[in-house]
Design an enzyme around this catalytic site. Structure first.
Site, short mmCIF file in Angstrom:
data_model
loop_
_atom_site.label_atom_id
_atom_site.label_comp_id
_atom_site.label_asym_id
_atom_site.label_seq_id
_atom_site.Cartn_x
_atom_site.Cartn_y
_atom_site.Cartn_z
N TRP A 71 46.67 39.94 -43.99
CA TRP A 71 47.98 40.29 -44.35
C TRP A 71 48.68 39.05 -43.74
O TRP A 71 48.48 38.41 -42.82
CB TRP A 71 48.61 41.47 -43.81
CG TRP A 71 50.08 41.60 -43.75
CD1 TRP A 71 50.54 41.84 -44.91
CD2 TRP A 71 51.17 41.29 -42.76
NE1 TRP A 71 52.08 41.64 -44.65
CE2 TRP A 71 52.40 41.38 -43.20
CE3 TRP A 71 50.82 41.05 -41.24
CZ2 TRP A 71 53.26 41.28 -42.58
CZ3 TRP A 71 52.29 40.80 -40.62
CH2 TRP A 71 53.39 40.90 -41.27
N ASP B 259 53.20 37.80 -47.82
CA ASP B 259 54.58 38.20 -46.98
C ASP B 259 54.96 37.09 -46.11
O ASP B 259 55.97 36.76 -45.54
CB ASP B 259 54.57 39.62 -46.23
CG ASP B 259 54.90 40.63 -46.94
OD1 ASP B 259 55.33 40.64 -47.89
OD2 ASP B 259 54.36 41.90 -46.32
N LYS C 51 59.57 46.23 -58.64
CA LYS C 51 58.44 45.59 -57.78
C LYS C 51 57.74 46.83 -57.11
O LYS C 51 58.43 47.70 -56.55
CB LYS C 51 59.27 44.91 -56.44
CG LYS C 51 58.28 44.68 -55.33
CD LYS C 51 59.18 43.69 -54.26
CE LYS C 51 58.09 43.29 -53.17
NZ LYS C 51 58.89 42.36 -52.16
N TRP C 52 56.45 46.77 -57.48
CA TRP C 52 55.51 48.07 -57.04
C TRP C 52 54.71 47.44 -56.03
O TRP C 52 53.82 46.91 -56.23
CB TRP C 52 54.41 48.30 -58.51
CG TRP C 52 53.53 49.53 -58.20
CD1 TRP C 52 52.84 49.74 -57.33
CD2 TRP C 52 53.45 50.43 -59.19
NE1 TRP C 52 52.04 50.94 -57.27
CE2 TRP C 52 52.49 51.25 -58.56
CE3 TRP C 52 54.04 50.77 -60.43
CZ2 TRP C 52 51.73 52.44 -59.24
CZ3 TRP C 52 53.29 51.95 -61.11
CH2 TRP C 52 52.48 52.69 -60.42
N ASP C 53 54.87 47.99 -54.83
CA ASP C 53 54.49 47.95 -53.65
C ASP C 53 53.40 49.16 -53.13
O ASP C 53 53.31 50.00 -53.76
CB ASP C 53 55.63 47.90 -52.54
CG ASP C 53 55.27 46.95 -51.53
OD1 ASP C 53 53.93 46.61 -51.33
OD2 ASP C 53 56.12 46.68 -50.50
N CYS D 9 52.91 44.18 -55.82
CA CYS D 9 52.92 43.69 -54.48
C CYS D 9 52.19 44.65 -53.60
O CYS D 9 52.08 45.65 -53.99
CB CYS D 9 54.36 43.71 -54.16
SG CYS D 9 54.56 43.63 -52.51
N ASP E 25 65.07 45.64 -52.62
CA ASP E 25 63.87 46.05 -52.08
C ASP E 25 63.95 47.37 -51.40
O ASP E 25 64.83 48.25 -51.71
CB ASP E 25 63.54 44.89 -51.07
CG ASP E 25 62.08 44.71 -51.13
OD1 ASP E 25 61.36 45.42 -50.44
OD2 ASP E 25 61.31 43.65 -51.69
N ASP E 26 62.96 47.71 -50.46
CA ASP E 26 63.01 48.78 -49.82
C ASP E 26 64.06 49.19 -49.15
O ASP E 26 65.00 48.45 -48.69
CB ASP E 26 61.72 48.67 -48.66
CG ASP E 26 61.31 49.78 -48.10
OD1 ASP E 26 61.56 51.04 -48.36
OD2 ASP E 26 60.13 49.75 -47.28
N ASN F 31 51.43 49.66 -49.50
CA ASN F 31 51.32 48.86 -47.98
C ASN F 31 50.24 49.65 -47.13
O ASN F 31 50.57 49.56 -45.91
CB ASN F 31 52.54 49.04 -47.51
CG ASN F 31 53.77 48.06 -48.17
OD1 ASN F 31 53.47 46.91 -47.88
ND2 ASN F 31 55.01 48.39 -48.34
C1 DGJ Z 1 55.93 44.66 -48.11
C2 DGJ Z 1 56.15 43.75 -49.37
O1 DGJ Z 1 55.16 42.65 -49.28
C3 DGJ Z 1 57.55 43.13 -48.89
O2 DGJ Z 1 57.99 42.19 -49.82
C4 DGJ Z 1 58.60 44.26 -48.84
O3 DGJ Z 1 58.80 44.57 -50.22
C5 DGJ Z 1 58.16 45.38 -47.90
N1 DGJ Z 1 57.07 45.82 -47.99
C6 DGJ Z 1 59.06 46.52 -48.01
O4 DGJ Z 1 58.64 47.44 -47.19
#
Ligand code: DGJ
Length: 719
Positions: A176, A528, A458-460, A506, A344-345, A462
Site C-alpha cells: 500500500w 495513495d 470513484k469506486w474504492d 481505486c 471523496d469519502d 479498501n
Molecule cells: C483510499 C483511497 O485510495 C483514497 O484516495 C481515499 O479515497 C480513501 N480511501 C477514502 O477513504
C-alpha cells in the site's frame, strides 16, 4: 482418437500460425493429434515449414510442449489444466478436432477445438491477434461434455514456451502506498512466480504483468527481443515462469488455483480470463508502446474520452467538511482552471453510524444530512454552474460493522461461520459471489447516480479477503473466482446503464490496477502515495505495462501526508502532469505563488494532454539508472512532443544532464519551448533544432537541484 505411445518423434501435420504484423505464435498438430507449441517471436512468413518439423525425439527430455499443457499425457512441465474427471480419473490428454480463423478489422480470432482422448471434455483455445499492435490475447474455454460434474483444479488461461539463452524478468513489487516498484531478476532453473492471493485488492504487492528480456543480461529500452504480458483479471492470479532442464521457459498464467477448485456441472463451460502478450524485437520501449496502443484501441473502456483535470477532496478535507467547505473548494478549483470536483469519502450515513471517520457508515449509502443538508444534487449543480464536472466516491463492496446494513445483513459478509471476522480498516468485505450482494452493489451505484447530475464515480475498495467463506456458495472453493466474476457482472450492468459516466478504479490507491477492471473503468488511482519524489519511480514502473492516459496523478500538499517529504510545487506539478492531472489538497492552504504555478501548469496541460493520452511514450532515462528521469511523449503524426525531465539527485557542482530524444521525425526540425517556468533551464529555449541534433547529441539542461524538473513542448517546423 488414441494416443500413440512414443509420439515424441511424430511429425507435425498441420501448422496453425497466429500472426500479427511483426510477430508469430506457431502451433502445430502432430500425427497423434496433439496440438504443440512451437514458437513465439518475430513473424515467420512461411509458417508452413513447421508442417515437416521433426522435434528432438529423446524421450528423457521434455521436448514436446502442448499448446495448452495438461496434467496427464507426456508433458511433465507445469499443467495449465488439471481436471478431476467424473470417474475419478486425473489425466487429461487433448487432441486437435478443428480450428477456424475469423478476420475482423485489424483483428484475427483463431479458435481451436480440442477433445480429451478418453473423457467427455472439450477445450477451446482462443487466440486474438491484434495486427497493428503486435499483441496476441489468449484464453481457454473448458466444456464439460459429460453427464456428471467434473472438478477443475488448475484452469490457467494460457501457456507459452520461449527459447532463449537467458531471461531477464522485470516484475513489480510493492505494498500500500508503494506500488509499482521495479525489480529485475535473471531467471534460474525451476519456477519463479508472480502471484497474489489476497482475493481482492490484489495489485499492491505485485501486478499480474511482466516484461521479459530475452538473451539479455541487461534491460534495454531500445534493443533486443522482449516479451511482455498482462492478465485481464482482478482476483487472485499466478504467472509462473518455469525454466526447464533444456533452458526453455514455459510461462503459465491465469487465475491462481490456490483454494479455487471449480466444479463444472454437466454441459457447463468455464471461460478463463485473457492473457495479453506482446513481442518486440526492439527492446522494452516498443513492447510498452505495443501494449499502450492495444489498450487504447481495444483494452480500455472509452479510451477516446478526455479526462478532466480535477480537485479531489480527500487530502484537503478528509472526513471534516460541510457544504461550505465543498463549495469553497469548487470555487477554488474553478479559479485554478480545473475541470471537475470529486467529493471523496465521508458524505454518507447518519446518526450513530455517520461517516465521520473510517470506523462507521460503510453500507449506509444515504446522504449525511448534517454535513450536506442541501443534498448531492445541490453540490453537483453548484459544480456545473461553475463549469466543473462533478464526481463522487463510493466503496460499495464494503460494510462497517457499525452500520445499518450490517445489522440487517450480517449474512452478506465474507467469513467462515464460527470464526471471528477479522476487520481491516474497521470494515468487512461483502460477499460479491452472492447474486443478492451483486444486486445490492449495483443498487448502490445506481442510487448514487440518481442523487444528482453525476459525471464521475470513484469506486474504492479498501480491504482484502481474510478467512474466506461465503454463505451463498455450495463449494467454498468457488469463492475467490466467483467474487471476481461477481464484480465483473456488476460492472457490466453498470456500463449497460451508464455508458458515459467516468469511473476510477481505486483500491487503497493502486490495489486494483489490471486490464480486467480497465475493461469497465476509465482510469485507476495509481497510489495513495502522492509524493512526487516517490511517484517518479512508481510512474516509471506503471508505464512499462499501462498507458499514462489511465494513470491518476495528483498534486498534493507538503510535507507529503504519507512520506512527510517536501518537494517544490513545480516538481509536484511536473510529475503529476505526465498522467491524468489532478489536485488533492486544500486550495485555501496554497500560497498565491503556488496557485500561480498550478494555474499555469493546468493551462499548459490542457494544450498537450492529447499527446500524453494518445501519443507514443519513449522512456529516455530511467529513475533506476541515474540522477535523471526523462520521458518523451510523441504524437502519432510526430508533429508534436512533450518532454518531462526530473532531476532526483545532486551529482557534481556544475553538472548538467544531457537528454537524447527518440521517436522524432528524421529530417525534421522542432521548435523547443519550455513550459511551466519563468526562467528556462535550456539555453536553446524557443529555438528550433534538427531532429538529428536532438536525438544524437541531445539537450543539456541546467537542472542541478535535487528534485528539480522541466517540461518542454516540441513542435515540428513548417508543418
Ligand atoms: C483510499 C483511497 O485510495 C483514497 O484516495 C481515499 O479515497 C480513501 N480511501 C477514502 O477513504
Amino acid at each position: 482418437m488414441c494416443f500413440i505411445a512414443g509420439g515424441f518423434s511424430a511429425r507435425a501435420q498441420r501448422t496453425i500460425a497466429i500472426s500479427t504484423k511483426n510477430t508469430s505464435m506457431i502451433l502445430s498438430v502432430d500425427k497423434s493429434g496433439s496440438l504443440d507449441f512451437q514458437a513465439y517471436g518475430k513473424r515467420i512468413e512461411r509458417a508452413g515449414v513447421f508442417d515437416a518439423f521433426v522435434p528432438n525425439d529423446d524421450h528423457h527430455l521434455n521436448m514436446r510442449v502442448p499448446a495448452y499443457t495438461t496434467r496427464g499425457g507426456d508433458y511433465i512441465g507445469a499443467p495449465a489444466l488439471s481436471v478431476m474427471h467424473a470417474d475419478g480419473g486425473m489425466n487429461t490428454e487433448l487432441r486437435y478436432v478443428s480450428h477456424e480463423t475469423v478476420k475482423g478489422e485489424g483483428v484475427e480470432k483463431t479458435t481451436i477445438i480440442l477433445h480429451d482422448t478418453m473423457q467427455p471434455l472439450e477445450v477451446r483455445l482462443v487466440y486474438v491477434a491484434y495486427q497493428d499492435e503486435d499483441v496476441i490475447e489468449s484464453h481457454s474455454e473448458i466444456v464439460n461434455l459429460g453427464k456428471k460434474e467434473i472438478v477443475l483444479t488448475d484452469y490457467f488461461s494460457s501457456s507459452v514456451m520461449l527459447n532463449a539463452s537467458r531471461y531477464l524478468l522485470t516484475r513489480f513489487w510493492g505494498s500500500w502506498a508503494h506500488e509499482f516498484q521495479v525489480e529485475r531478476v535473471q531467471l534460474s532453473h525451476g519456477v519463479t512466480s508472480i502471484e497474489d492471493y489476497c482475493g481482492v485488492r490484489t495489485t499492491h504487492k505485485s501486478n499480474p504483468s511482466f516484461v521479459l528480456s530475452l538473451d539479455a543480461s541487461e534491460f534495454s529500452e531500445t534493443s533486443g527481443e522482449v516479451v511482455a504480458g498482462a492478465l485481464k483479471w482482478s482476483g487472485n492470479y499466478k504467472i509462473d515462469f518455469y525454466r526447464d532442464e533444456t533452458g526453455r521457459l514455459q510461462i503459465r498464467s491465469g487465475i491462481n488455483p490456490m483454494s479455487s477448485e471449480w466444479h463444472l456441472s454437466k454441459g457447463e463451460t468455464f471461460v478463463t480470463p485473457d492473457m495479453v502478450y506482446t513481442f518486440s524485437a526492439n527492446g522494452a520501449g516498443q513492447a510498452s508502446r505495443n501494449l499502450h496502443d492495444w489498450a487504447r484501441r481495444f483494452g480500455l473502456y472509452d479510451a477516446a474520452a478526455v479526462a478532466p483535470t480535477l480537485l479531489n477532496s480527500w487530502e484537503g478535507a478528509y472526513f471534516a467538511f460541510d457544504t461550505k467547505t465543498l463549495t469553497d473548494m469548487m470555487d477554488d478549483a474553478a479559479s485554478i482552471g480545473l475541470e471537475m470536483f470529486v467529493l471523496d469519502d465521508g458524505w454518507f450515513a447518519n446518526g450513530e453510524f455517520a461517516r465521520n471517520s473510517d470506523k462507521s457508515g460503510l453500507g449506509d449509502w444515504q446522504l449525511n444530512t448534517s454535513k450536506i443538508p442541501e443534498g448531492i444534487s445541490y453540490l453537483a449543480d453548484y459544480a456545473h454552474a461553475k463549469g466543473l464536472k462533478f464526481g463522487i466516491w463510493i466503496e460499495p463492496e464494503m460494510v462497517n460493522p457499525k452500520s445499518g446494513l450490517y445489522q440487517k445483513h450480517p449474512d452478506w459478509v465474507v467469513n467462515e461461520p464460527g470464526r471471528d471476522i477479522i476487520p481491516l480498516r474497521n470494515q468487512y468485505l461483502l460477499d460479491l459471489s452472492n447474486p443478492a450482494v451483486q444486486d445490492f452493489v449495483f443498487g448502490v451505484f445506481d442510487s448514487v447516480m440518481q442523487m444528482g447530475d453525476i459525471d464521475y464515480i470513484k469506486w474504492d475498495c479498501n480491504r482484502h479477503v481474510l478467512n474466506m467463506g461465503s454463505s451463498f456458495q455450495k463449494h467454498q472453493s468457488h469463492f475467490y473466482t466467483a467474487y471476481t466474476l461477481g464484480l465483473y457482472n456488476v460492472l457490466a450492468r453498470v456500463r449497460e446503464k451508464y455508458p458515459k459516466v467516468m469511473i476510477q478504479s481505486c483500491s487503497s490507491g493502486g490495489g486494483r490496477v489490471d486490464y480486467g477492471v480497465l475493461q469497465y473503468t476509465n482510469e485507476v488511482w495509481t497510489s495513495d502515495d502522492t509524493d512526487a519524489a516517490v511517484r517518479t519511480q512508481m510512474q516509471y514502473g506503471f508505464s512499462l505495462i499501462y498507458p499514462s492516459m489511465v494513470m491518476g496523478s495528483h498534486i498534493s500538499a507538503v510535507p507529503n501526508h504519507q512520506t512527510h517529504l517536501s518537494t517544490s510545487i513545480k516538481y509536484r506539478t511536473d510529475i503529476a502532469s505526465s498522467g491524468r492531472l489532478g489536485v488533492e489538497l486544500q486550495p485555501k492552504q496554497m500560497t498565491a505563488d503556488e496557485k500561480k504555478v498550478v494555474m499555469r501548469a493546468v493551462d499548459g496541460y490542457k494544450s498537450f494532454r492529447d499527446i500524453i493520452y494518445q501519443g507514443d511514450l519513449y522512456r529516455l532515462q530511467s529513475p533506476y539508472d541515474g540522477p535523471d528521469t526523462a520521458n518523451l511523449y510523441v504524437s502519432k503524426d510526430k508533429k508534436r512532443a512533450v518532454l518531462f525531465v526530473y532531476h532526483t539527485e545532486y551529482v557534481l557542482k556544475g553538472f548538467m544532464p544531457q537528454i537524447r530524444l527518440q521517436g522524432l521525425q528524421d529530417g525534421a526540425s522542432y521548435k523547443v519551448t519550455e513550459l511551466n517556468c519563468t526562467k528556462s533551464v535550456f539555453w536553446g529555449n524557443g529555438k528550433s533544432f534538427d531532429s538529428d541534433y536532438l536525438q544524437s547529441f541531445g539537450m543539456n539542461l541546467k537542472l542541478r537541484d535535487t528534485y528539480s524538473s522541466a517540461v518542454f513542448l516540441l513542435e515540428m517546423d513548417n508543418q
